[in-house]
Design a protein around this motif. Structure first.
Motif, PDB file in Angstrom:
ATOM      1  N   ALA A  24       0.832  -1.205   0.000  1.00  0.00           N
ATOM      2  CA  ALA A  24       0.000   0.000   0.000  1.00  0.00           C
ATOM      3  C   ALA A  24       0.866   1.255   0.000  1.00  0.00           C
ATOM      4  CB  ALA A  24      -0.932  -0.009   1.204  1.00  0.00           C
ATOM      5  N   GLU A  25       1.927   1.249   0.797  1.00  0.00           N
ATOM      6  CA  GLU A  25       2.823   2.398   0.842  1.00  0.00           C
ATOM      7  C   GLU A  25       3.527   2.603  -0.493  1.00  0.00           C
ATOM      8  OE1 GLU A  25       5.418   1.667   4.082  1.00  0.00           O
ATOM      9  OE2 GLU A  25       3.909   2.054   5.629  1.00  0.00           O
ATOM     10  N   ALA A  26       3.902   1.489  -1.136  1.00  0.00           N
ATOM     11  CA  ALA A  26       4.554   1.593  -2.444  1.00  0.00           C
ATOM     12  C   ALA A  26       3.598   2.150  -3.490  1.00  0.00           C
ATOM     13  CB  ALA A  26       5.070   0.217  -2.873  1.00  0.00           C
ATOM     14  N   ALA A  27       2.325   1.731  -3.417  1.00  0.00           N
ATOM     15  CA  ALA A  27       1.330   2.231  -4.373  1.00  0.00           C
ATOM     16  C   ALA A  27       1.105   3.725  -4.191  1.00  0.00           C
ATOM     17  CB  ALA A  27       0.023   1.465  -4.206  1.00  0.00           C
ATOM     18  N   VAL A  28       1.041   4.167  -2.937  1.00  0.00           N
ATOM     19  CA  VAL A  28       0.861   5.598  -2.648  1.00  0.00           C
ATOM     20  C   VAL A  28       2.054   6.394  -3.160  1.00  0.00           C
ATOM     21  CG1 VAL A  28       0.770   7.296  -0.791  1.00  0.00           C
ATOM     22  CG2 VAL A  28      -0.674   5.263  -0.685  1.00  0.00           C
ATOM     23  N   LYS A  29       3.254   5.874  -2.909  1.00  0.00           N
ATOM     24  CA  LYS A  29       4.465   6.560  -3.340  1.00  0.00           C
ATOM     25  C   LYS A  29       4.535   6.658  -4.858  1.00  0.00           C
ATOM     26  CE  LYS A  29       9.497   6.511  -2.731  1.00  0.00           C
ATOM     27  NZ  LYS A  29      10.644   5.792  -2.109  1.00  0.00           N
ATOM     28  N   SER A  30       4.170   5.574  -5.550  1.00  0.00           N
ATOM     29  CA  SER A  30       4.212   5.580  -7.018  1.00  0.00           C
ATOM     30  C   SER A  30       3.200   6.560  -7.596  1.00  0.00           C
ATOM     31  CB  SER A  30       3.949   4.167  -7.557  1.00  0.00           C
ATOM     32  OG  SER A  30       4.977   3.278  -7.179  1.00  0.00           O
ATOM     33  N   LEU A  31       1.986   6.572  -7.035  1.00  0.00           N
ATOM     34  CA  LEU A  31       0.957   7.478  -7.549  1.00  0.00           C
ATOM     35  C   LEU A  31       1.325   8.929  -7.270  1.00  0.00           C
ATOM     36  CD1 LEU A  31      -1.695   7.828  -8.977  1.00  0.00           C
ATOM     37  CD2 LEU A  31      -2.881   7.498  -6.797  1.00  0.00           C
ATOM     38  N   SER A  32       1.878   9.202  -6.102  1.00  0.00           N
ATOM     39  CA  SER A  32       2.318  10.563  -5.798  1.00  0.00           C
ATOM     40  C   SER A  32       3.399  11.008  -6.775  1.00  0.00           C
ATOM     41  CB  SER A  32       2.844  10.640  -4.364  1.00  0.00           C
ATOM     42  OG  SER A  32       1.828  10.356  -3.429  1.00  0.00           O
ATOM     43  N   GLY A  33       4.324  10.092  -7.071  1.00  0.00           N
ATOM     44  CA  GLY A  33       5.366  10.411  -8.046  1.00  0.00           C
ATOM     45  C   GLY A  33       4.803  10.648  -9.428  1.00  0.00           C
ATOM     46  N   LEU A  34       3.782   9.878  -9.797  1.00  0.00           N
ATOM     47  CA  LEU A  34       3.156  10.063 -11.109  1.00  0.00           C
ATOM     48  C   LEU A  34       2.479  11.424 -11.195  1.00  0.00           C
ATOM     49  CD1 LEU A  34       2.385   8.846 -13.855  1.00  0.00           C
ATOM     50  CD2 LEU A  34       0.341   7.895 -12.765  1.00  0.00           C
ATOM     51  N   LEU A  35       1.740  11.801 -10.170  1.00  0.00           N
ATOM     52  CA  LEU A  35       1.081  13.114 -10.159  1.00  0.00           C
ATOM     53  C   LEU A  35       2.099  14.240 -10.206  1.00  0.00           C
ATOM     54  CD1 LEU A  35      -1.651  12.422  -7.450  1.00  0.00           C
ATOM     55  CD2 LEU A  35      -1.988  12.552  -9.923  1.00  0.00           C
ATOM     56  N   ASN A  36       3.184  14.064  -9.503  1.00  0.00           N
ATOM     57  CA  ASN A  36       4.246  15.070  -9.519  1.00  0.00           C
ATOM     58  C   ASN A  36       4.867  15.180 -10.907  1.00  0.00           C
ATOM     59  OD1 ASN A  36       5.941  16.964  -8.089  1.00  0.00           O
ATOM     60  ND2 ASN A  36       7.580  15.476  -8.261  1.00  0.00           N
ATOM     61  N   GLY A  37       5.071  14.030 -11.558  1.00  0.00           N
ATOM     62  CA  GLY A  37       5.628  14.041 -12.908  1.00  0.00           C
ATOM     63  C   GLY A  37       4.697  14.687 -13.918  1.00  0.00           C
ATOM     64  N   ILE A  38       3.406  14.381 -13.822  1.00  0.00           N
ATOM     65  CA  ILE A  38       2.424  14.999 -14.720  1.00  0.00           C
ATOM     66  C   ILE A  38       2.412  16.512 -14.535  1.00  0.00           C
ATOM     67  CG2 ILE A  38      -0.041  15.209 -15.226  1.00  0.00           C
ATOM     68  CD1 ILE A  38      -0.314  12.246 -14.460  1.00  0.00           C
ATOM     69  N   THR A  39       2.458  16.953 -13.284  1.00  0.00           N
ATOM     70  CA  THR A  39       2.449  18.385 -12.996  1.00  0.00           C
ATOM     71  C   THR A  39       3.671  19.074 -13.582  1.00  0.00           C
ATOM     72  OG1 THR A  39       1.222  17.987 -10.946  1.00  0.00           O
ATOM     73  CG2 THR A  39       2.374  20.092 -11.149  1.00  0.00           C
ATOM     74  N   ALA A 113      -8.046   8.412  -4.408  1.00  0.00           N
ATOM     75  CA  ALA A 113      -8.680   9.695  -4.114  1.00  0.00           C
ATOM     76  C   ALA A 113      -7.952  10.413  -2.980  1.00  0.00           C
ATOM     77  CB  ALA A 113     -10.145   9.482  -3.752  1.00  0.00           C
ATOM     78  N   ALA A 114      -7.520   9.664  -1.968  1.00  0.00           N
ATOM     79  CA  ALA A 114      -6.803  10.272  -0.843  1.00  0.00           C
ATOM     80  C   ALA A 114      -5.467  10.846  -1.300  1.00  0.00           C
ATOM     81  CB  ALA A 114      -6.595   9.230   0.252  1.00  0.00           C
ATOM     82  N   VAL A 115      -4.774  10.140  -2.199  1.00  0.00           N
ATOM     83  CA  VAL A 115      -3.495  10.629  -2.716  1.00  0.00           C
ATOM     84  C   VAL A 115      -3.704  11.910  -3.518  1.00  0.00           C
ATOM     85  CG1 VAL A 115      -1.559  10.121  -4.247  1.00  0.00           C
ATOM     86  CG2 VAL A 115      -2.436   8.352  -2.736  1.00  0.00           C
ATOM     87  N   LEU A 116      -4.721  11.913  -4.364  1.00  0.00           N
ATOM     88  CA  LEU A 116      -5.037  13.106  -5.157  1.00  0.00           C
ATOM     89  C   LEU A 116      -5.372  14.296  -4.260  1.00  0.00           C
ATOM     90  CD1 LEU A 116      -7.119  11.970  -8.258  1.00  0.00           C
ATOM     91  CD2 LEU A 116      -5.280  13.660  -8.260  1.00  0.00           C
ATOM     92  N   SER A 117      -6.130  14.047  -3.200  1.00  0.00           N
ATOM     93  CA  SER A 117      -6.513  15.120  -2.294  1.00  0.00           C
ATOM     94  C   SER A 117      -5.292  15.733  -1.619  1.00  0.00           C
ATOM     95  CB  SER A 117      -7.485  14.578  -1.238  1.00  0.00           C
ATOM     96  OG  SER A 117      -7.864  15.597  -0.339  1.00  0.00           O
ATOM     97  N   ARG A 118      -4.400  14.900  -1.123  1.00  0.00           N
ATOM     98  CA  ARG A 118      -3.194  15.411  -0.461  1.00  0.00           C
ATOM     99  C   ARG A 118      -2.287  16.138  -1.453  1.00  0.00           C
ATOM    100  NH1 ARG A 118      -3.446  10.320   2.187  1.00  0.00           N
ATOM    101  NH2 ARG A 118      -1.898   9.477   0.721  1.00  0.00           N
ATOM    102  N   PHE A 119      -2.191  15.593  -2.652  1.00  0.00           N
ATOM    103  CA  PHE A 119      -1.315  16.198  -3.659  1.00  0.00           C
ATOM    104  C   PHE A 119      -1.815  17.589  -4.043  1.00  0.00           C
ATOM    105  CE2 PHE A 119      -0.039  17.114  -8.000  1.00  0.00           C
ATOM    106  CZ  PHE A 119       1.316  16.855  -7.958  1.00  0.00           C
ATOM    107  N   TRP A 120      -3.115  17.719  -4.306  1.00  0.00           N
ATOM    108  CA  TRP A 120      -3.653  19.012  -4.725  1.00  0.00           C
ATOM    109  C   TRP A 120      -3.575  20.031  -3.615  1.00  0.00           C
ATOM    110  CZ3 TRP A 120      -4.168  21.772  -8.708  1.00  0.00           C
ATOM    111  CH2 TRP A 120      -5.019  22.869  -8.740  1.00  0.00           C
TER     112      TRP A 120
END
Length: 219
Positions: A24-39, A113-120
């Motif tokens: 779960a932690e790895a999935a959160v980290k990967s998605l956060s990195g993806l959102l950061n890369g897209i941004t 959704a939680a990852v997106l919320s924290r990222f934004w």
């Protein structure tokens, strides 16, 4: 069963919990990195961020088709959130709607959704600033100063002034560059023409602004 056997019996369960938490932690980290890369790619115009780089760094074990689908989904969601400049309440409502679509296979999981919320929440101000910079014309107007000069009478017997002249100085500049100054001299006729043009522009803006809420209500 002896007491000594209890830890051995509980070990698989503990290991399984730890494994699930690590995944779960790895999935959160990967998605956060993806959102950061897209941004960085979309809003900060970083040419080094490519789809290939994001996949190799964040999702090396995922197939290309699955990664491309995830990338497009997250890019689309980020664009929707950023274009509306969603506040926290709007964001939560938007993400809740997306999680409800999960049943159809096209929405978000609660974890995503939680990852997106924290990222934004942490990137909203920077993304808004980047969007403003992208939509700003250059060279941009940085400042304006003006004065009115009244010319003196031509002769001793002529007490009436010959006319007023407006002197306007515009400060222009591009991002990261020093300013340039442009000086304009206008008589009363030219000043009135400029004022009329500015009034026409304001009326056009007002029509667009007043028309948008009506269209939203009809939709």
């Amino acid at each position: 069963m002896s007491v000594l056997e209890c830890p051995a019996a509980a070990a698989p369960h503990v290991t399984g919990v730890r494994t699930n938490m690590a995944d779960a932690e790895a999935a959160v980290k990967s998605l956060s990195g993806l959102l950061n890369g897209i941004t960085k790619q979309v809003y900060y115009n970083n040419p080094d961020i490519t789809e290939e780089l994001l996949k190799n760094e964040l999702y090396p074990e995922v197939s290309q088709d699955e990664f491309s689908a995830l990338l497009e989904k997250m890019r689309g969601l980020l664009k929707s959130i950023a274009s509306a400049d969603m506040d926290q309440a709007q964001l939560e409502a938007f993400l809740t709607a997306q999680t409800k679509r999960r049943q159809g296979g096209s929405g978000l999981s609660s974890e995503q959704a939680a990852v997106l919320s924290r990222f934004w929440k942490s990137h909203r101000s920077k993304v808004r600033e980047a969007l403003l910079n992208q939509s700003r014309w250059e060279p941009a107007l940085r400042g304006l100063s003006w004065r009115v000069d009244v010319q003196a009478a031509h002769g001793r017997g002529d007490t009436a002034p010959s006319g007023a002249v407006a002197l306007v100085e515009l400060e222009l500049g591009r991002s990261g560059e020093s300013s340039e100054f442009v000086c304009l001299e206008m008589d009363e006729t030219k000043v009135n023409l400029v004022l009329k043009k500015m009034a026409d522009i304001q009326q056009s803006i007002d029509r667009i602004v007043h028309r948008s809420p009506q269209k939203s209500e009809e939709a």
